[in-house]
Write an enzyme that holds these catalytic residues in place. Structure first.
Site, short mmCIF file in Angstrom:
data_model
loop_
_atom_site.label_atom_id
_atom_site.label_comp_id
_atom_site.label_asym_id
_atom_site.label_seq_id
_atom_site.Cartn_x
_atom_site.Cartn_y
_atom_site.Cartn_z
N SER A 166 0.83 -1.21 0.00
CA SER A 166 0.00 0.00 0.00
C SER A 166 0.86 1.25 0.00
O SER A 166 2.08 1.19 0.21
CB SER A 166 -0.89 0.01 1.24
N LYS A 167 0.19 2.38 -0.19
CA LYS A 167 0.86 3.68 -0.15
C LYS A 167 1.56 3.86 1.20
O LYS A 167 2.66 4.39 1.29
CB LYS A 167 -0.19 4.77 -0.39
#
Length: 501
Positions: free
Chosen positions: A262-263
């Site tokens: 994920s970011k």
């Protein structure tokens, strides 16, 4: 395989393109090009609530940056357009109504409040509410209502959605090119909404209709779409259309190997997860990665060529790519490996290309009083590039080529600058002064002859000499540095070191 292969990359413009999406685009592109097929970009923007301004442009620029040229798409056109779903709105309704006519879909008039009530009621009983065969006759829809009631609701403008009528007690056998055979009991499926009350199709209907009308032969998409595969199969059957071949790519996992990348992982680990910068998130491009290295490491996230080769250009990947070499299991993202690829690609780049990039950085460098020539900069790049991962590393690796050291490494000074070092450096200074021609080879010969003749140790001369010239014990071959900066500058630096140290 025939040349009529058509694949599509169909992102939603709901934000920046994650590298997982970019890998999906890459695998579609490689498969198409390998088989002389077409690579199509379709923008799936039917979810207007989640639409983000600038996201479509970002997707197109990301594909262009890594070299994935589309054959058809919003910016390119083509015989199967338009290529934005929002511009195809008028196409979908008739297909939803066709399914209603044939008894394969139905109008559902349940309000969001009613559905919420059912969900809460089920939760209290420890169950999960699923809208399907076991309860649809008790809910407010065109299956449970009379024809008159339905017509009345439609003519008075009562909001409705159109739901797909999932079959009961059927076993579906689905085929996936990567995962093989998958069996699904249709009784576990819900009656998915195909058409929303805002007059737009859901992803499922638009996706199937567009893939059919655009004659897509192979659907290569992320693993997160695997749960939709049964519905998509049923929809193809309901319309009587030929199904494309399906392949679901493995997830890209966090560096720990647990869970989807994920970011937040990027923020925590200090590595990019987007191809280009987006708002406050730095992209691969802006972090100094070459498009070639991004293509190279993305290809190896879930695929391998079955050989020892690790370095591949886009051209070479196209030749080597085979869907049956894609893994089922998730691919662990390794930030160090991405840097390794960049370092390898940096070494392959022509010096002239690296120099022009570095030269731009030098022009912006506030600490330089004079900008060096392009030829001089290229000679520096040639000497230091093998130690660099990014072009942005060049300055730290080579600042002493462009300006005298402003301070000397304390650690090196303590270890190598002894009581008699200054007098030795005075002798070295005299040798440098009398050396002609002032070339690396001649300087080296003269210094080494002096060390041998005076029975000195190399350890007493070479480290302090490097410290005086560079300010630290780093850098390429010392005599190359001395030749490059020239006699006058070398003597000046040595004199300053004698006085300071």
């Amino acid at each position: 395989m025939s040349s009529s292969i058509r694949v599509r990359f169909a992102p939603s413009p709901t934000g920046p393109l994650h590298i997982g999406g970019l890998r999906t685009a890459l695998f579609n592109y490689l498969f198409a090009k390998k088989h002389n097929g077409k690579f199509i970009l379709r923008i799936e923007d039917t979810d207007q609530n989640r639409f983000v301004e600038g996201a479509e442009n970002y997707i197109i620029q990301s594909l262009e940056w890594i070299g994935l040229t589309i054959d058809e798409g919003p910016t390119k056109g083509g015989a199967f357009g338009p290529y934005r779903q929002s511009e195809r709105k008028n196409i979908y309704k008739k297909y939803a109504e066709q399914l209603i006519k044939e008894g394969k879909a139905y109008y559902a008039f349940d309000t969001p409040e009613e559905l919420d009530g059912h969900r809460k009621d089920h939760e209290e009983k420890g169950k999960t509410f699923i809208y399907n065969w076991h309860n649809r006759e008790k809910l407010t829809n065109s299956i449970s209502l009379t024809k008159e009631e339905v017509d009345n609701k439609l003519t008075t403008g009562t909001p409705y959605v159109i739901r797909f009528k999932s079959p009961e007690k059927q076993e579906l056998t689905l085929q996936d090119e990567i995962r093989g055979e998958i069996k699904i009991d249709t009784s576990t499926l819900d009656d998915k909404v195909l058409f929303k009350n805002d007059g737009l199709p859901t992803y499922h209907l638009a996706n199937i209709v567009d893939d059919h009308l655009m004659e897509i032969t192979h659907v290569i998409r992320g693993e997160e779409w695997l749960p939709s595969l049964a519905l998509h199969h049923l929809l193809y059957d309901a319309f009587g259309w030929k199904k494309p071949s399906f392949s679901h790519l493995p997830l890209i996992l966090k560096p720990t190997g647990k869970g989807k990348l994920s970011k937040r992982d990027g923020e925590k680990g200090g590595f990019p997860v987007f191809p280009l910068s987006w708002k406050d998130s730095k992209g691969y491009k802006e972090s100094g990665y070459f498009p070639e290295s991004v293509v190279n490491f993305l290809a190896f996230l879930g695929w391998n060529p079955g050989t020892e080769q690790e370095m591949f250009s886009l051209q070479e990947l196209t030749q080597a790519f085979k869907l049956d070499r894609v893994n089922k299991s998730g691919a662990r993202f390794d930030p160090d490996k991405t840097k390794w690829y960049n370092q390898q690609w940096l070494q392959r780049k022509p010096n002239a290309e690296l120099t022009s990039e570095f030269f731009e950085l030098l022009k912006e460098n506030k600490s330089l009083t004079k900008i060096p020539s392009l030829a001089y900069t290229e000679s520096v790049v040639n000497l230091i590039k093998e130690r660099a991962v990014f072009v942005s590393d060049f300055w730290e690796l080579s600042d002493y080529f462009f300006k005298a050291p402003e301070e000397f490494s304390e650690k090196a000074r303590k270890k190598h600058w002894k009581e008699n070092t200054a007098s030795l450096m005075q002798l070295a200074l005299a040798i440098l002064n009398s050396t002609e021609p002032f070339s690396s080879k001649v300087i080296e010969e003269n210094i080494k002859n002096w060390i041998t003749k005076d029975e000195l140790s190399f350890g007493k001369v070479m480290p302090p000499l490097r410290l005086a010239i560079v300010g630290d014990l780093k850098g390429p071959h010392l005599f190359d540095i001395i030749e490059m900066i020239g006699k006058e500058e070398s003597l000046k630096r040595l004199q300053i070191a004698i006085e300071c140290l």
